[in-house]
Design a protein around this motif. Structure first.
Motif, PDB file in Angstrom:
ATOM      1  N   TRP A  36      13.609  11.604   2.766  1.00 49.87           N
ATOM      2  CA  TRP A  36      12.429  10.913   2.415  1.00 49.87           C
ATOM      3  C   TRP A  36      12.310  10.055   1.406  1.00 49.87           C
ATOM      4  O   TRP A  36      11.814   8.772   1.434  1.00 49.87           O
ATOM      5  N   SER A  37      12.867  10.129   0.100  1.00 56.54           N
ATOM      6  CA  SER A  37      13.128   9.250  -0.753  1.00 56.54           C
ATOM      7  C   SER A  37      14.056   8.114  -0.817  1.00 56.54           C
ATOM      8  O   SER A  37      13.831   7.423  -1.433  1.00 56.54           O
ATOM      9  N   ARG A  71      12.920   7.240 -10.875  1.00 55.40           N
ATOM     10  CA  ARG A  71      12.754   5.967 -10.386  1.00 55.40           C
ATOM     11  C   ARG A  71      11.624   5.816  -9.480  1.00 55.40           C
ATOM     12  O   ARG A  71      11.765   6.191  -8.230  1.00 55.40           O
ATOM     13  N   TYR A  72      10.601   5.419 -10.031  1.00 51.00           N
ATOM     14  CA  TYR A  72       9.175   5.119  -9.034  1.00 51.00           C
ATOM     15  C   TYR A  72       9.601   3.948  -8.389  1.00 51.00           C
ATOM     16  O   TYR A  72      10.224   3.161  -8.388  1.00 51.00           O
ATOM     17  N   HIS A  84      11.800  -0.828 -17.041  1.00 51.11           N
ATOM     18  CA  HIS A  84      10.544   0.060 -17.504  1.00 51.11           C
ATOM     19  C   HIS A  84       9.373  -0.772 -17.885  1.00 51.11           C
ATOM     20  O   HIS A  84       8.259  -0.633 -17.359  1.00 51.11           O
ATOM     21  N   LEU A  85       9.899  -2.286 -18.265  1.00 50.21           N
ATOM     22  CA  LEU A  85       8.721  -3.288 -18.599  1.00 50.21           C
ATOM     23  C   LEU A  85       8.280  -3.586 -17.293  1.00 50.21           C
ATOM     24  O   LEU A  85       6.870  -3.791 -17.272  1.00 50.21           O
ATOM     25  N   ALA A  86       8.921  -3.914 -16.101  1.00 48.83           N
ATOM     26  CA  ALA A  86       8.523  -4.132 -15.008  1.00 48.83           C
ATOM     27  C   ALA A  86       7.515  -3.252 -14.281  1.00 48.83           C
ATOM     28  O   ALA A  86       6.338  -3.636 -14.004  1.00 48.83           O
ATOM     29  N   CYS A  87       7.686  -1.864 -14.509  1.00 46.30           N
ATOM     30  CA  CYS A  87       6.852  -0.894 -14.311  1.00 46.30           C
ATOM     31  C   CYS A  87       5.563  -0.945 -14.884  1.00 46.30           C
ATOM     32  O   CYS A  87       4.495  -0.961 -14.420  1.00 46.30           O
ATOM     33  N   GLU A  90       3.829   5.319 -11.007  1.00 43.47           N
ATOM     34  CA  GLU A  90       3.726   6.413 -11.615  1.00 43.47           C
ATOM     35  C   GLU A  90       2.428   7.033 -11.999  1.00 43.47           C
ATOM     36  O   GLU A  90       2.479   8.272 -12.385  1.00 43.47           O
ATOM     37  N   TYR A  91       1.712   6.329 -11.292  1.00 45.98           N
ATOM     38  CA  TYR A  91       0.281   7.236 -11.630  1.00 45.98           C
ATOM     39  C   TYR A  91      -0.085   8.184 -10.720  1.00 45.98           C
ATOM     40  O   TYR A  91      -1.040   9.073 -10.701  1.00 45.98           O
TER      41      TYR A  91
END
Length: 866
Positions: free
Chosen positions: A348-349, A266-267, A8-11, A273-274
């Protein structure tokens, strides 16, 4: 845990870096503008966002520009800022904003059509342009709000990079309308990353539409299978996401689901995330557990649009239930054309819980039916997947500008029914209850005008629902028939006079006793005023004696000079004639003769709950009496929600509708507004808002979507009334204390609830009992229905509170979970250990139905993810 934290910090760091790089590439400049037009100073809205005055952004001094204040505040406005101030122009004028030259921008324009400087909002027609793009033309915010039944309008546009570094927004009054003027309440300009790429053109093979140099208008942004997402929860881009259920076509709405605690969204670099916030990807709508059913229907949404434009339809997917390729494969259709065959989200993902989105472009011409855009999903049978199912998490629809740079469409046309309803609204509205609703709302929201707008909206929606289908949605077999469409087969009353005007179904008429008007007059001494024991929205209530004076009854008579109340009269009989329960008031019979609408009930010797806690001269109830009464009322409501053949939502739960017999047994009364609830394929019933202010579920009020949790909210207000001995609304108090629900929740959060508890019961409740009761009431008032307990859980907690009052030690040791969550199935599991002794078999349509369903059916009602 450490790994997830680092992820999460990396994101977050990556997102901040992206913003930094974007700002660097664009040459700096302001990140965003949030402008309250016509305001004299900074203000903060309900989401905590700061809005600045607009004066310094006007391109030049304009003699025909004036700041103005709205003369009334509609109760559905999200906040006073920016809607209660406006800038009014009577000549062309512009705003000028320095912006990054290479960044795409969100532009949002806010309009609240009210009276400013004594100008008629119906005379406001104007155009709006952003540099070379026409956004609005001959736009009327008043007509648009009226047609869409909304108090305010927000128009959102996505503008391509402005190479000059200067954005000019120009407003021009329409010359086609005499005396036209412009008003604008708010302007937002938000820097955004480039989220649009080429979109595959539906029906043209692999041809794609380039979006990067185009402007777009956001028409729909939906959190499919989830709830409303406010701008503050939108990954920094302050977008608003709405529930998708109003746009579902037909009754086949599929089922909604959420990931369990082990699945995280998981983005990736391809889907940051935007693109959409986690709340979008963590809810979904699927078709359901039955493959045979799924192969025979499409999961379909329908949207109103403007003809002669190209639309970008963005589908958001995230499969958190399945994790392998070819487990769930489906086809995507847009306007009855195949947009994507054999869509496989996992293919796809790449993995479970990983978001992906797909953009498709479709041109809509001006042929018949081209004012609608259809989106549908269907299992790909030819691929023979493991599950015949489809899934969708989010949906966005954007309109692209045409070759002339135009995005403007025509104003919607209000229906003649709507115009008639608004003209008749004031004289048709009759307040419900013994006090003047108009005065109460005036004290709360600042004026009768705002309330009249809400009433107009409600009348419009009521007429639309009934006019379209001839019935109220979701009523099913208990649908009350309208007066002109049905005549009771029981054409003779007890007196032998004709009942040709009967509005009742033969079934309901057969289950009730028929009284002649002569009998009713004799029982009430010809409606003598000395016999009046109450007055409500339906009419006066009289005490009467029937059967030779041996039986006391309560006789509710509608106002004979009014045509109002027919629907409530029908509903009350249709409902109560088929229900029997210890904690529901018993309907003995009715009289429908010579235009009279009269209902006869068991007499409740001790009147209403309200008069024993405040606004009455009765001795105060003890704490234990209050608790037992609340438990009885909860049993009655829980039975309505779960014990009958259909879920029944009362819709008007309040202390005046909880009656007490001679033994102080609580009975829920007044079913005139009741609705049968959603079926197993629905989450709610879409219906016009009805009920009593102060008790209304705010989610139901905002979205016109009724659920059992709406009754739970109202009952939470009742619990605090019982605890605090004050009305649900009291305009004489300071503003923050007017609403009991808001004030009690605030005090509960602060730990000061004891300060507003009824002093007459001080010291009567044990600390454990008081804490459990207050916590239960607080949970009932949660903002979102999903966060509220079921009525079964409320009942369980109240009975636990009673045990804690009587035997605090034993009760505390006998439970492991103090919340009582999930003790009862929300639809079918009547609490046998507590309410079972009071349950009575429901008679519906002459049949006997058991409320206990087998395990297979309970799983259909509450489907779990595979």
């Amino acid at each position: 845990m450490k790994g997830r934290l680092l992820f999460h910090l990396a994101c977050i760091c990556a997102a901040l870096n992206a913003v930094h790089v974007l700002g660097k590439r664009s040459g700096g400049g302001s990140q965003s503008y949030v402008i309250a037009c016509g305001a004299s100073r900074r203000g903060t809205d309900s989401d905590g966002r700061a809005w600045s005055p607009d004066s310094k952004f006007l391109a030049s001094p304009v003699a025909d520009s004036v700041p103005a204040e709205a003369q009334s505040q509609d109760p559905s406005l999200p906040s006073a800022v920016p809607y209660m101030s406006a800038r009014v122009f009577t000549a062309p004028a512009s705003y000028r904003f320095p912006v990054p030259p290479t960044a795409r921008l969100w532009l949002r324009l806010h309009f609240y059509p009210s009276s400013y400087s004594n100008l008629d909002p119906a005379n406001s027609y104007f155009a709006a342009a952003a540099n070379e793009f026409t956004l609005l033309n001959n736009f009327s915010a008043s007509i648009t709000a009226q047609a869409l039944t909304q108090a305010y309008i927000v128009r959102e546009f996505s503008l391509p990079p402005v190479g000059s570094g200067e954005l000019n927004i120009t407003f021009t009054p329409s010359t086609a309308q005499g005396g036209a003027y412009v008003f604008i309440n708010g302007i937002e300009i938000i820097r955004m990353p480039e989220i649009f790429g080429p979109a595959k053109m539906v029906g043209f093979g692999d041809q794609a539409v380039a979006v990067d140099g185009s402007s777009l208008q956001t028409l729909y942004r939906l959190n499919v299978g989830g709830q409303y997402i406010p701008p503050t929860n939108d990954s920094g881009l302050t977008r608003t996401w709405y529930d998708d259920t109003p746009y579902l076509f037909g009754a086949a709405a599929g089922v909604t689901s959420q990931p369990d605690g082990n699945v995280k969204i998981r983005y990736s670099q391809d889907v940051p995330e935007y693109i959409a916030p986690p709340d979008v990807y963590s809810t979904a709508r699927t078709m359901g557990p039955d493959p045979k059913v799924n192969q025979n229907y499409n999961l379909t949404w329908v949207f109103q649009i403007d003809a002669n434009f190209t639309y970008i339809v963005r589908f958001h997917f995230c499969d958190f239930l399945l994790g392998k390729v070819n487990q769930r494969v489906f086809d995507i259709f847009v306007n009855n054309q195949t947009a994507q065959a054999a869509a496989d989200v996992i293919a796809w993902s790449g993995s479970e819980g990983a978001p992906v989105y797909k953009d498709f472009a479709v041109y809509v011409g001006d042929g018949p039916g081209d004012e609608q855009l259809w989106v549908a999903l269907h299992p790909s049978v030819s691929m023979q997947p493991e599950y015949y199912d489809a899934i969708l998490n989010g949906l966005e629809i954007f309109k692209m500008n045409d070759s002339n740079g135009n995005l403007a469409g025509p104003n919607p046309v209000p229906s003649q029914m709507l115009l008639h309803d608004e003209a008749e609204a004031d004289k048709k509205f009759a307040p419900s209850g013994p006090s003047s609703t108009g005065q109460v709302i005036g004290g709360v929201v600042g004026g009768v005008l705002g309330f009249a707008v809400v009433v107009s909206v409600c009348l419009l929606m009521w007429h639309r629902m009934n006019g379209a289908s001839g019935m109220e949605p979701g009523v099913g077999r208990w649908r009350p028939l309208h007066g002109s469409s049905c005549t009771s087969t029981a054409s003779k009353s007890v007196s032998g006079k004709s009942n040709n005007s009967s509005h009742l179904t033969s079934l309901a008429a057969g289950l009730c006793r028929h009284f002649s008007l002569f009998e009713i007059k004799h029982a009430t001494k010809n409606f003598n005023e000395s016999q009046v024991i109450g007055v409500g929205g339906f009419g006066k209530v009289y005490k009467g004696m029937i059967d030779g004076g041996s039986t006391a009854v309560a006789i509710k008579r509608s106002n004979p000079s009014s045509e109002q109340g027919v629907h409530e009269f029908q509903t009350e009989i249709e409902m109560l004639s088929k229900l029997r329960h210890k904690h529901l008031v018993s309907l003995i019979g009715f009289c429908e003769e010579d235009g009279a609408m009269i209902l006869v009930y068991d007499y409740m010797a001790n009147g209403t709950l309200r008069e024993h806690i405040y606004r009455g001269d009765k001795p105060p109830l003890s704490w234990k009496q209050r608790l037992e009464i609340c438990i009885g009322a909860a049993r009655g409501l829980h039975y309505l929600h779960t014990g009958a053949k259909y879920t029944i939502i009362h819709r008007d739960v309040k202390t005046t509708n909880i009656l007490l017999d001679d033994k102080w047994v609580a009975k829920v009364s007044d079913f005139g507004l009741s609705k049968t609830g959603p079926n197993i394929n629905q989450t709610h019933v879409s219906t016009v808002v009805k009920g009593s202010f102060g008790y209304l579920d705010p989610e139901y009020f905002r979205r016109q979507q009724l659920t059992e949790k709406s009754d739970v909210y109202s009952f939470g207000v009742v619990l605090f009334e019982v605890l605090c001995a004050r009305p649900a609304l009291d305009p004489s108090l300071p503003k923050e204390q007017v609403s009991l629900a808001d004030w009690a929740r605030q005090c509960h959060r602060k730990g000061t609830l004891e300060d507003i508890v009824d002093p007459r019961i001080e010291g009567q409740a044990s600390p454990e009992c008081y804490r459990k009761f207050a916590d239960t009431a607080g949970k009932c008032l949660a903002d979102h229905g999903l966060d509220r307990p079921s009525m079964g859980d409320v009942l369980w907690n109240l009975e636990l509170a009673l045990q804690l009052q009587e035997n605090p030690g034993e009760a505390a040791n006998s439970i492991e979970d103090g919340d009582g969550e999930n003790r009862h199935d929300d639809r079918h599991g009547a609490p046998r250990s507590t309410a079972g002794g009071d349950e009575e078999t429901v008679v519906s349509g002459g049949e006997i139905h058991d409320s206990n369903l087998d395990e297979v059916f309970s799983q259909l009602v509450n489907p779990r993810g595979r």
